[in-house]
Scaffold this motif. Structure first.
Motif, PDB file in Angstrom:
ATOM      1  N   VAL A 182     -11.572 -45.413  -7.080  1.00  0.00           N
ATOM      2  CA  VAL A 182     -11.920 -44.829  -8.379  1.00  0.00           C
ATOM      3  C   VAL A 182     -13.403 -45.058  -8.673  1.00  0.00           C
ATOM      4  O   VAL A 182     -13.917 -46.164  -8.503  1.00  0.00           O
ATOM      5  N   SER A 183     -14.077 -44.002  -9.149  1.00  0.00           N
ATOM      6  CA  SER A 183     -15.486 -44.088  -9.541  1.00  0.00           C
ATOM      7  C   SER A 183     -15.693 -43.337 -10.850  1.00  0.00           C
ATOM      8  O   SER A 183     -15.173 -42.224 -11.009  1.00  0.00           O
ATOM      9  N   TYR A 184     -16.424 -43.943 -11.777  1.00  0.00           N
ATOM     10  CA  TYR A 184     -16.790 -43.256 -13.019  1.00  0.00           C
ATOM     11  C   TYR A 184     -17.837 -44.086 -13.758  1.00  0.00           C
ATOM     12  O   TYR A 184     -18.047 -45.270 -13.455  1.00  0.00           O
ATOM     13  N   ASP A 185     -18.510 -43.454 -14.709  1.00  0.00           N
ATOM     14  CA  ASP A 185     -19.502 -44.116 -15.555  1.00  0.00           C
ATOM     15  C   ASP A 185     -19.045 -44.080 -17.003  1.00  0.00           C
ATOM     16  O   ASP A 185     -18.293 -43.188 -17.408  1.00  0.00           O
ATOM     17  N   VAL A 186     -19.511 -45.043 -17.780  1.00  0.00           N
ATOM     18  CA  VAL A 186     -19.317 -45.047 -19.233  1.00  0.00           C
ATOM     19  C   VAL A 186     -20.681 -45.259 -19.870  1.00  0.00           C
ATOM     20  O   VAL A 186     -21.358 -46.256 -19.584  1.00  0.00           O
ATOM     21  N   GLN A 187     -21.086 -44.322 -20.713  1.00  0.00           N
ATOM     22  CA  GLN A 187     -22.378 -44.415 -21.386  1.00  0.00           C
ATOM     23  C   GLN A 187     -22.268 -45.292 -22.640  1.00  0.00           C
ATOM     24  O   GLN A 187     -21.183 -45.440 -23.206  1.00  0.00           O
ATOM     25  N   PRO A 188     -23.374 -45.888 -23.095  1.00  0.00           N
ATOM     26  CA  PRO A 188     -23.332 -46.672 -24.338  1.00  0.00           C
ATOM     27  C   PRO A 188     -22.816 -45.829 -25.506  1.00  0.00           C
ATOM     28  O   PRO A 188     -23.249 -44.698 -25.715  1.00  0.00           O
ATOM     29  N   GLY A 189     -21.866 -46.361 -26.249  1.00  0.00           N
ATOM     30  CA  GLY A 189     -21.317 -45.672 -27.412  1.00  0.00           C
ATOM     31  C   GLY A 189     -20.331 -44.561 -27.109  1.00  0.00           C
ATOM     32  O   GLY A 189     -19.796 -43.942 -28.033  1.00  0.00           O
ATOM     33  N   GLU A 190     -20.018 -44.323 -25.851  1.00  0.00           N
ATOM     34  CA  GLU A 190     -19.116 -43.231 -25.471  1.00  0.00           C
ATOM     35  C   GLU A 190     -17.656 -43.665 -25.564  1.00  0.00           C
ATOM     36  O   GLU A 190     -17.316 -44.826 -25.332  1.00  0.00           O
ATOM     37  N   ILE A 191     -16.768 -42.718 -25.919  1.00  0.00           N
ATOM     38  CA  ILE A 191     -15.329 -42.961 -25.865  1.00  0.00           C
ATOM     39  C   ILE A 191     -14.771 -42.158 -24.696  1.00  0.00           C
ATOM     40  O   ILE A 191     -14.810 -40.921 -24.684  1.00  0.00           O
ATOM     41  N   LEU A 192     -14.285 -42.872 -23.700  1.00  0.00           N
ATOM     42  CA  LEU A 192     -13.729 -42.262 -22.489  1.00  0.00           C
ATOM     43  C   LEU A 192     -12.218 -42.382 -22.515  1.00  0.00           C
ATOM     44  O   LEU A 192     -11.678 -43.480 -22.680  1.00  0.00           O
ATOM     45  N   GLY A 193     -11.523 -41.256 -22.361  1.00  0.00           N
ATOM     46  CA  GLY A 193     -10.074 -41.272 -22.275  1.00  0.00           C
ATOM     47  C   GLY A 193      -9.632 -41.370 -20.816  1.00  0.00           C
ATOM     48  O   GLY A 193     -10.174 -40.678 -19.957  1.00  0.00           O
ATOM     49  N   LEU A 194      -8.663 -42.235 -20.546  1.00  0.00           N
ATOM     50  CA  LEU A 194      -8.094 -42.390 -19.211  1.00  0.00           C
ATOM     51  C   LEU A 194      -6.621 -42.035 -19.323  1.00  0.00           C
ATOM     52  O   LEU A 194      -5.855 -42.761 -19.961  1.00  0.00           O
ATOM     53  N   VAL A 195      -6.215 -40.892 -18.751  1.00  0.00           N
ATOM     54  CA  VAL A 195      -4.867 -40.381 -18.977  1.00  0.00           C
ATOM     55  C   VAL A 195      -4.123 -40.177 -17.659  1.00  0.00           C
ATOM     56  O   VAL A 195      -4.738 -40.055 -16.603  1.00  0.00           O
ATOM     57  N   GLY A 196      -2.807 -40.100 -17.770  1.00  0.00           N
ATOM     58  CA  GLY A 196      -1.953 -39.872 -16.617  1.00  0.00           C
ATOM     59  C   GLY A 196      -0.585 -40.473 -16.872  1.00  0.00           C
ATOM     60  O   GLY A 196      -0.371 -41.207 -17.836  1.00  0.00           O
ATOM     61  N   GLU A 197       0.351 -40.160 -15.986  1.00  0.00           N
ATOM     62  CA  GLU A 197       1.708 -40.690 -16.107  1.00  0.00           C
ATOM     63  C   GLU A 197       1.732 -42.199 -15.866  1.00  0.00           C
ATOM     64  O   GLU A 197       0.789 -42.771 -15.310  1.00  0.00           O
ATOM     65  N   SER A 198       2.820 -42.835 -16.255  1.00  0.00           N
ATOM     66  CA  SER A 198       2.988 -44.257 -15.977  1.00  0.00           C
ATOM     67  C   SER A 198       2.946 -44.490 -14.471  1.00  0.00           C
ATOM     68  O   SER A 198       3.533 -43.721 -13.701  1.00  0.00           O
ATOM     69  N   GLY A 199       2.247 -45.537 -14.069  1.00  0.00           N
ATOM     70  CA  GLY A 199       2.176 -45.865 -12.653  1.00  0.00           C
ATOM     71  C   GLY A 199       1.049 -45.204 -11.898  1.00  0.00           C
ATOM     72  O   GLY A 199       0.957 -45.343 -10.675  1.00  0.00           O
ATOM     73  N   CYS A 200       0.154 -44.500 -12.622  1.00  0.00           N
ATOM     74  CA  CYS A 200      -0.926 -43.795 -11.915  1.00  0.00           C
ATOM     75  C   CYS A 200      -2.152 -44.676 -11.707  1.00  0.00           C
ATOM     76  O   CYS A 200      -3.100 -44.260 -11.032  1.00  0.00           O
ATOM     77  N   GLY A 201      -2.173 -45.881 -12.280  1.00  0.00           N
ATOM     78  CA  GLY A 201      -3.273 -46.800 -12.038  1.00  0.00           C
ATOM     79  C   GLY A 201      -4.208 -47.016 -13.206  1.00  0.00           C
ATOM     80  O   GLY A 201      -5.228 -47.710 -13.066  1.00  0.00           O
ATOM     81  N   LYS A 202      -3.881 -46.476 -14.380  1.00  0.00           N
ATOM     82  CA  LYS A 202      -4.786 -46.580 -15.533  1.00  0.00           C
ATOM     83  C   LYS A 202      -5.006 -48.034 -15.947  1.00  0.00           C
ATOM     84  O   LYS A 202      -6.142 -48.501 -16.054  1.00  0.00           O
ATOM     85  N   THR A 203      -3.917 -48.748 -16.211  1.00  0.00           N
ATOM     86  CA  THR A 203      -4.025 -50.123 -16.690  1.00  0.00           C
ATOM     87  C   THR A 203      -4.620 -51.032 -15.624  1.00  0.00           C
ATOM     88  O   THR A 203      -5.461 -51.885 -15.920  1.00  0.00           O
TER      89      THR A 203
END
Length: 336
Positions: free
Chosen positions: A28-49
């Motif tokens: 997994v690769s991604y960036d988060v900018q200062p002050g940004e709200i990033l949503g991480l979505v998917g079914e249970s068991g997809c690796g979000k948590t």
């Protein structure tokens, strides 16, 4: 664009079990900018948590382990810090709101003690200053009669109030990044809205970046600036929230959007759920992991797992047939 606050690069977190290696987060690769709200979505068991817990190195070992990758926070790789270094980050610069507050709060300590402990540790406050700050935090998140309730225990609070306490704890040290893991799962819809409005309002006011982990697409539509869609331990689509909802370019994202009711469209007799089940992460099939459930699959999908490819400005999709997905999605988007 400004330097990202958080940069996750090719993160892989595996669990070593008797059945085999569970590749919970697999590149997994991604960036988060200062002050940004990033949503991480998917079914249970997809690796979000698991991906969020990996950032703070909270994966239980054994059986879990971050096997490779980088987690760069303000340019520093959190995976290379010693135990003392990561403790200084947790709760101070990066805070986390967990799914169920009743299991996250210590049942034998008062709410006040659980708040002051963080303030004394990270901000070096004396006891009286910490107590006063704890009262202010409880008032900030809407706890009535905070001065008297600071001596109560978690079981004396309702579910919504406990979640407010968790938000107060998370924001107590003015963190630069907040990880919110299904922050409203156990609450009724009215309280959910109140908690989300409170959390996003406070983080906007403080300039805190947020990663909201959820399977609720309505939450993402209302609060997120950008969205990462995860499937089988990988990010399969990422875009600005408005762009993703109007132009989904991965069949999984399209399936998620079609499987929930829409108030802005004509009522249909039945929803259109995604058929089948997510893959077994011990035995992920070759090629694209979504192929067995995909209506757009072609022969190439069984042989090659597509990488994230740029399909528009700031829009990436891991699908060989994204143009066909685009055509199929347009009729639905035109009625929204």
């Amino acid at each position: 664009m400004a330097e990202p606050l958080l940069r996750v690069k090719d993160l892989k977190t595996y669990f070593y079990t008797e059945e085999g290696i569970v590749k919970a987060v697999d590149g997994v690769s991604y960036d988060v900018q200062p002050g940004e709200i990033l949503g991480l979505v998917g079914e249970s068991g997809c690796g979000k948590t698991v991906s969020a817990l990996s950032i703070l190195r909270l994966i239980p070992n054994p059986p879990g382990k971050v096997v490779s990758g980088e987690v760069l926070f303000e340019g520093e790789d959190l995976l290379k810090l010693d135990d003392e270094g990561i403790r200084h980050i947790r709760g101070n610069k990066i805070a986390m709101i967990f799914q169920e507050p009743m299991t996250s709060l210590n049942p034998v300590l008062t709410i006040g003690r659980q708040l002051t402990e963080t303030l004394e540790l990270h901000l070096r406050m004396d006891r009286q200053s910490a107590i006063q700050r704890a009262i202010e935090l409880l008032e900030m998140v809407g706890i009535p009669e905070a001065r008297s309730r600071i001596n109560d225990y978690p079981h004396q609070f309702s579910g919504g109030m406990r979640q407010r306490v968790m938000i107060a704890m998370a924001l107590s040290c003015n963190p630069k990044l907040l990880l919110a893991d299904e922050p409203t799962t156990a609450l009724d819809v009215t309280i959910q809205a109140q908690i989300l409005e409170l959390m996003t309002g406070l983080t906007r006011e403080l300039g805190t970046a947020v990663i909201v982990i959820t399977h609720n697409l309505g939450v993402v539509a209302r609060y997120a600036d950008r969205v990462n869609v995860m499937y089988a331990g990988k990010v399969v689509e990422t875009a600005q929230a408005i762009e993703l909802y109007h132009h989904p370019l991965h069949p999984y994202t399209l399936g998620l959007l079609k499987s929930v009711p829409r108030l802005d469209q004509a009522r249909k007799e039945r929803l259109d759920p995604i058929e089948g089940f997510p893959p077994d992460l011990v035995h992920v099939p070759p090629g694209c992991p979504f192929r067995p459930r995909c209506k757009f699959a072609v022969e190439r999908c069984a042989e090659e797992n597509p990488p994230l490819m740029m399909v528009g400005e700031g829009h990436y999709s891991a699908c060989w047939e994204w143009e066909r997905v685009d055509k199929a999605a347009k009729p639905a988007a035109s009625t929204s």
